[in-house]
Enzyme design. Sequence first.
Site, PDB file in Angstrom:
ATOM      1  N   LYS A  96     -45.138 -31.400  -5.987  1.00  0.00           N
ATOM      2  CA  LYS A  96     -44.695 -30.464  -7.015  1.00  0.00           C
ATOM      3  C   LYS A  96     -43.307 -29.993  -6.611  1.00  0.00           C
ATOM      4  O   LYS A  96     -43.118 -29.463  -5.519  1.00  0.00           O
ATOM      5  CB  LYS A  96     -45.650 -29.278  -7.100  1.00  0.00           C
ATOM      6  CG  LYS A  96     -45.199 -28.255  -8.136  1.00  0.00           C
ATOM      7  CD  LYS A  96     -46.037 -26.999  -8.090  1.00  0.00           C
ATOM      8  CE  LYS A  96     -45.410 -25.940  -8.973  1.00  0.00           C
ATOM      9  NZ  LYS A  96     -45.905 -24.600  -8.665  1.00  0.00           N
ATOM     10  N   GLY A 157     -46.071 -14.731 -10.024  1.00  0.00           N
ATOM     11  CA  GLY A 157     -46.678 -13.526  -9.461  1.00  0.00           C
ATOM     12  C   GLY A 157     -46.686 -12.333 -10.405  1.00  0.00           C
ATOM     13  O   GLY A 157     -47.209 -11.283 -10.069  1.00  0.00           O
ATOM     14  N   ALA A 183     -47.581 -20.535 -13.312  1.00  0.00           N
ATOM     15  CA  ALA A 183     -46.912 -19.263 -13.005  1.00  0.00           C
ATOM     16  C   ALA A 183     -47.048 -18.224 -14.110  1.00  0.00           C
ATOM     17  O   ALA A 183     -46.740 -18.482 -15.263  1.00  0.00           O
ATOM     18  CB  ALA A 183     -45.438 -19.467 -12.700  1.00  0.00           C
ATOM     19  N   GLY A 184     -47.503 -17.073 -13.719  1.00  0.00           N
ATOM     20  CA  GLY A 184     -47.532 -15.943 -14.638  1.00  0.00           C
ATOM     21  C   GLY A 184     -48.878 -15.705 -15.291  1.00  0.00           C
ATOM     22  O   GLY A 184     -49.104 -14.655 -15.896  1.00  0.00           O
ATOM     23  N   ASN A 205     -52.579 -18.721  -9.074  1.00  0.00           N
ATOM     24  CA  ASN A 205     -52.838 -18.321  -7.696  1.00  0.00           C
ATOM     25  C   ASN A 205     -53.017 -16.813  -7.589  1.00  0.00           C
ATOM     26  O   ASN A 205     -54.086 -16.325  -7.239  1.00  0.00           O
ATOM     27  CB  ASN A 205     -51.713 -18.801  -6.769  1.00  0.00           C
ATOM     28  CG  ASN A 205     -51.890 -18.312  -5.350  1.00  0.00           C
ATOM     29  OD1 ASN A 205     -51.550 -17.190  -5.028  1.00  0.00           O
ATOM     30  ND2 ASN A 205     -52.483 -19.134  -4.506  1.00  0.00           N
ATOM     31  N   THR A 206     -51.957 -16.079  -7.908  1.00  0.00           N
ATOM     32  CA  THR A 206     -51.983 -14.622  -7.711  1.00  0.00           C
ATOM     33  C   THR A 206     -53.166 -13.974  -8.428  1.00  0.00           C
ATOM     34  O   THR A 206     -53.802 -13.059  -7.896  1.00  0.00           O
ATOM     35  CB  THR A 206     -50.670 -13.997  -8.213  1.00  0.00           C
ATOM     36  OG1 THR A 206     -49.589 -14.680  -7.606  1.00  0.00           O
ATOM     37  CG2 THR A 206     -50.582 -12.519  -7.861  1.00  0.00           C
TER      38      THR A 206
END
Lengths: 256, 417
Positions: A96, A157, A183-184, A205-206
């Site tokens: 990635k 994040g 992301a997000g 992830n977050t």
Amino acid sequence: MNNDTWTLGGREFRSRFILGSGKYSLKLIEAAVRDAGAEIITLSVRRANTRDQENILDYIPQGVTLLPNTSGARSAEEAVRIARLARELGCGDFVKIEIMRDSKYLLPDNAETIRATEILAKEGFVVMPYMYPDLYAARDLANAGAAAIMPLAAPIGSNKGLATRDFIQILIDESDLPIIVDAGIGRPSQACEAMEMGAAAIMANTALATAGDLPLMAAAFRQAIEAGRKAYLSGLGRVLTRGASASDPLTGFLRD
Amino acid sequence: MEQRFLVGSSHLSPEAQAKKHRLETDPTARTDHMAYLPDMERIDSDVMDKVIGQMKSYDPAAYTAADVKAALEHDTCSIEDFKALLSPAAQPFLEEMAARARLETSKHFGNTVYLFTPLYIANYCENYCVYCGFNCYNDISRMKLTMEQIEKEMQVIAASGMEEILILTGESRGKSNVEYIGEACKLARKYFRMVGLEVYPVNTEEYRYLHECGTDYVTVFQETYDADRYEQLHLMGHKRVWPYRFEAQERALMAGMRGVAFSALLGLSDFRKDALATALHAYYLQRKYPHAELSLSCPRLRPIINNEKIDPQDVHETQLCQILCAYRIFLPYVGITVSSRESARFRDGIVKIAATKVSAGVSTGIGDHESKYTGKETGAEQGDEQFEIADGRSLDRMYEDIAGEGLQPVLNDYLYV
């Protein structure tokens, strides 16, 4: 629905949840694999560059595909070097690409990402570029040999959800490559919405890492992604976003 | 000059005693602290004017509880909001600030805490900074490690499991020149994944050389951003030149360093103004060099050898906590380092709120890692310490304690590319 798989770099996947790498822990990996069903796990090469007793590589279960990322790279050249190092470390051919030249928002640099994609695709990598959802960049990435396109939904994040929703929809509509929303994504409902739109998969992830109950949140993501996928396959997503079909035909007045 | 800082001088020659006394008591005996010395590079930058302009116009007493509440309600913390959070009016809102700071920390860093250790390789110093244990007039045991001794120290530290090291020296170009530091960096690259430097400020080309030797992060503490106050505390030596020090981080970034760290030494001057300037120094450089990785430290004054009376003045733990919460809310993406100057209790608490990096297995002396890590009396020569530390936990102990708090200790998240 039972045969609903997708393919990347010659490998077939059933799961449409990919674990991102920002915040790592053994518990997170366990929950992602067991409860969210993840078959692909991102690995930050710089983080794996450790003698630490908790080396992440040791915790990746058999059968799970590793997706090393180039986080920390500030240019195409640095990304290429990190990707080659990942291959040397035995992480396989998936990579990635993350290239950021902004430490505040960590937004990807599309131009550098296209350059790195071209170099690494020629070297036989399965290249998955993280990018800002711009149609021209997505086309250039496809031409450069990308295996998928990974547009961001919101700054990394931020848990802000589908802030770039309309532009991701354009990529889904116009690109032949799988679109993986990255992301997000802060909650399962946002993952569900992205899947309804026709995304091939979700990376997060977050949202998991900071949840109070990791396994429960992981399971929630799995169900949300499955629900969104079913809605998309059923055609519902299109109906919702592009206007409902009228029960009486609008053109019923035509006589010839 | 406050007597509280001064160390005794009976060990000095009569000439040296007289010079020391003159520097301390007669401002006209001191050089112009705003004038660059001939070998000091000047760069074209507006960052200093921006930071100092903001600092000078800042009146902490002008902010009210309403300003603080508004600041905490805003999604993005503006400079005005940050000023409110640093003001005395914010102190009753410390718990609310901590909650917001924790949220920002977790968004950007999850629950990770990075670990590092400092390695002092020399304590010779050519400056007279009155509060510092290494100052050239202080009667301490001086030492500069040879490359063999440095390597030995590094082996001992690396064997403890540490992967990130911060190399420090006293500020003496004469005794510890740039090549000496560069060779130490090359050695460090053999034993550690990440190498940082905290040495005297150098020119861009010298930073470039040090970068090529394997270091990627540069820490320079401005001590105080109040140049007039700085003049009263840094009485002699290269370090006396305030603007050259201010521009060190920018020169390091121009030379290709990945990241830079900043701090005021809290307790030297008005700590609210110094905290404001420290954060704005990072903020304006980030706008100019968006790729730079930035980090803030928050040292408070500590006792030194030959002066037990030095303390952090009005910067108590509550104030320190307020500053760190304000830093985190204003600059959610920067690293925050809390050193072993602070107690184990404070560090255990603050890593859950705002700090992202702590030191472990610390010695601020020279050449004493083997005796400190193994408990063995090695009989080797040792150099005295820069200041007394308050948290002497080893890496293993720190690792366990952090993990025990439900956080994730990280030894490395870095790659030299």
